[in-house]
Write a protein that holds these residues in place. Structure first.
Motif, PDB file in Angstrom:
ATOM      1  N   VAL A  69       0.852  -1.184   0.000  1.00  0.00           N
ATOM      2  CA  VAL A  69       0.000   0.000   0.000  1.00  0.00           C
ATOM      3  C   VAL A  69       0.891   1.238   0.000  1.00  0.00           C
ATOM      4  O   VAL A  69       1.931   1.278   0.670  1.00  0.00           O
ATOM      5  CB  VAL A  69      -0.959  -0.001   1.214  1.00  0.00           C
ATOM      6  N   SER A  70       0.477   2.242  -0.763  1.00  0.00           N
ATOM      7  CA  SER A  70       1.233   3.488  -0.832  1.00  0.00           C
ATOM      8  C   SER A  70       0.272   4.635  -1.087  1.00  0.00           C
ATOM      9  O   SER A  70      -0.882   4.415  -1.482  1.00  0.00           O
ATOM     10  CB  SER A  70       2.292   3.421  -1.927  1.00  0.00           C
ATOM     11  N   ARG A  71       0.751   5.846  -0.878  1.00  0.00           N
ATOM     12  CA  ARG A  71      -0.098   7.000  -1.119  1.00  0.00           C
ATOM     13  C   ARG A  71       0.718   8.126  -1.721  1.00  0.00           C
ATOM     14  O   ARG A  71       1.942   8.211  -1.548  1.00  0.00           O
ATOM     15  CB  ARG A  71      -0.761   7.467   0.178  1.00  0.00           C
ATOM     16  N   ASP A  72       0.009   9.004  -2.411  1.00  0.00           N
ATOM     17  CA  ASP A  72       0.610  10.194  -2.994  1.00  0.00           C
ATOM     18  C   ASP A  72      -0.252  11.375  -2.559  1.00  0.00           C
ATOM     19  O   ASP A  72      -1.343  11.585  -3.101  1.00  0.00           O
ATOM     20  CB  ASP A  72       0.644  10.069  -4.517  1.00  0.00           C
ATOM     21  N   ARG A  77      -4.170  10.372  -3.750  1.00  0.00           N
ATOM     22  CA  ARG A  77      -4.394   9.026  -4.265  1.00  0.00           C
ATOM     23  C   ARG A  77      -3.712   7.999  -3.359  1.00  0.00           C
ATOM     24  O   ARG A  77      -2.607   8.230  -2.859  1.00  0.00           O
ATOM     25  CB  ARG A  77      -3.856   8.935  -5.685  1.00  0.00           C
ATOM     26  N   VAL A  78      -4.376   6.874  -3.196  1.00  0.00           N
ATOM     27  CA  VAL A  78      -3.783   5.735  -2.494  1.00  0.00           C
ATOM     28  C   VAL A  78      -3.849   4.529  -3.421  1.00  0.00           C
ATOM     29  O   VAL A  78      -4.802   4.396  -4.213  1.00  0.00           O
ATOM     30  CB  VAL A  78      -4.506   5.456  -1.152  1.00  0.00           C
ATOM     31  N   ARG A  79      -2.824   3.712  -3.367  1.00  0.00           N
ATOM     32  CA  ARG A  79      -2.735   2.567  -4.269  1.00  0.00           C
ATOM     33  C   ARG A  79      -2.506   1.272  -3.477  1.00  0.00           C
ATOM     34  O   ARG A  79      -1.986   1.296  -2.369  1.00  0.00           O
ATOM     35  CB  ARG A  79      -1.600   2.761  -5.274  1.00  0.00           C
ATOM     36  N   LEU A  80      -2.905   0.189  -4.085  1.00  0.00           N
ATOM     37  CA  LEU A  80      -2.636  -1.135  -3.525  1.00  0.00           C
ATOM     38  C   LEU A  80      -2.060  -1.984  -4.647  1.00  0.00           C
ATOM     39  O   LEU A  80      -2.775  -2.371  -5.576  1.00  0.00           O
ATOM     40  CB  LEU A  80      -3.906  -1.776  -2.963  1.00  0.00           C
TER      41      LEU A  80
END
Length: 122
Positions: A69-72, A77-80
């Motif tokens: 999991v990460s975010r910008d 935005r958050v990503r998986l």
């Protein structure tokens, strides 16, 4: 307030997929973000979370080492990132936002996306 999840698709076992969640209408950088998943007839289960700063991440045991999991915060935005997927990962995935600290409990989250379906074929 809107959380728009996307990226769900049909993928073969062992494959990879990246989910994305675009946030709007609230101060994204003040919120911890998480991903949950929910099978039909079951409650939402914690998958992964990232703190407001992005400095700390947390994972459910079955996805550790496979999901990231990460975010910008600049893009809200958050990503998986999901890899080595198995049919057991097939279900609807939801992103969620919680003011302050992240937890593993769905009831603690204030905002929810609409869900995106991930299907892993064997």
């Amino acid at each position: 307030v809107q959380l728009q999840a996307s990226g769900g698709a049909l993928v073969q076992s062992g494959g990879s997929l990246r989910l994305s969640c675009a946030a709007s209408g609230f101060d994204f950088s003040d919120y911890g973000m998480a991903w949950f998943r929910q099978a039909p007839g079951k409650g939402r289960k914690f998958v992964a979370a990232v703190t407001w700063s992005g400095d700390s991440t947390y994972y459910e045991d079955s996805v550790k080492g496979r999901f990231t999991v990460s975010r910008d915060n600049a893009q809200n935005r958050v990503r998986l990132q999901m890899s080595n997927l198995s049919p057991a990962d097939t279900t609807v995935y939801y992103c969620a936002a919680q003011k302050g600290f992240v937890t593993r409990y769905p009831a603690d989250y204030q905002y929810w996306g609409q869900g995106t379906l991930v299907t892993v074929s064997s």
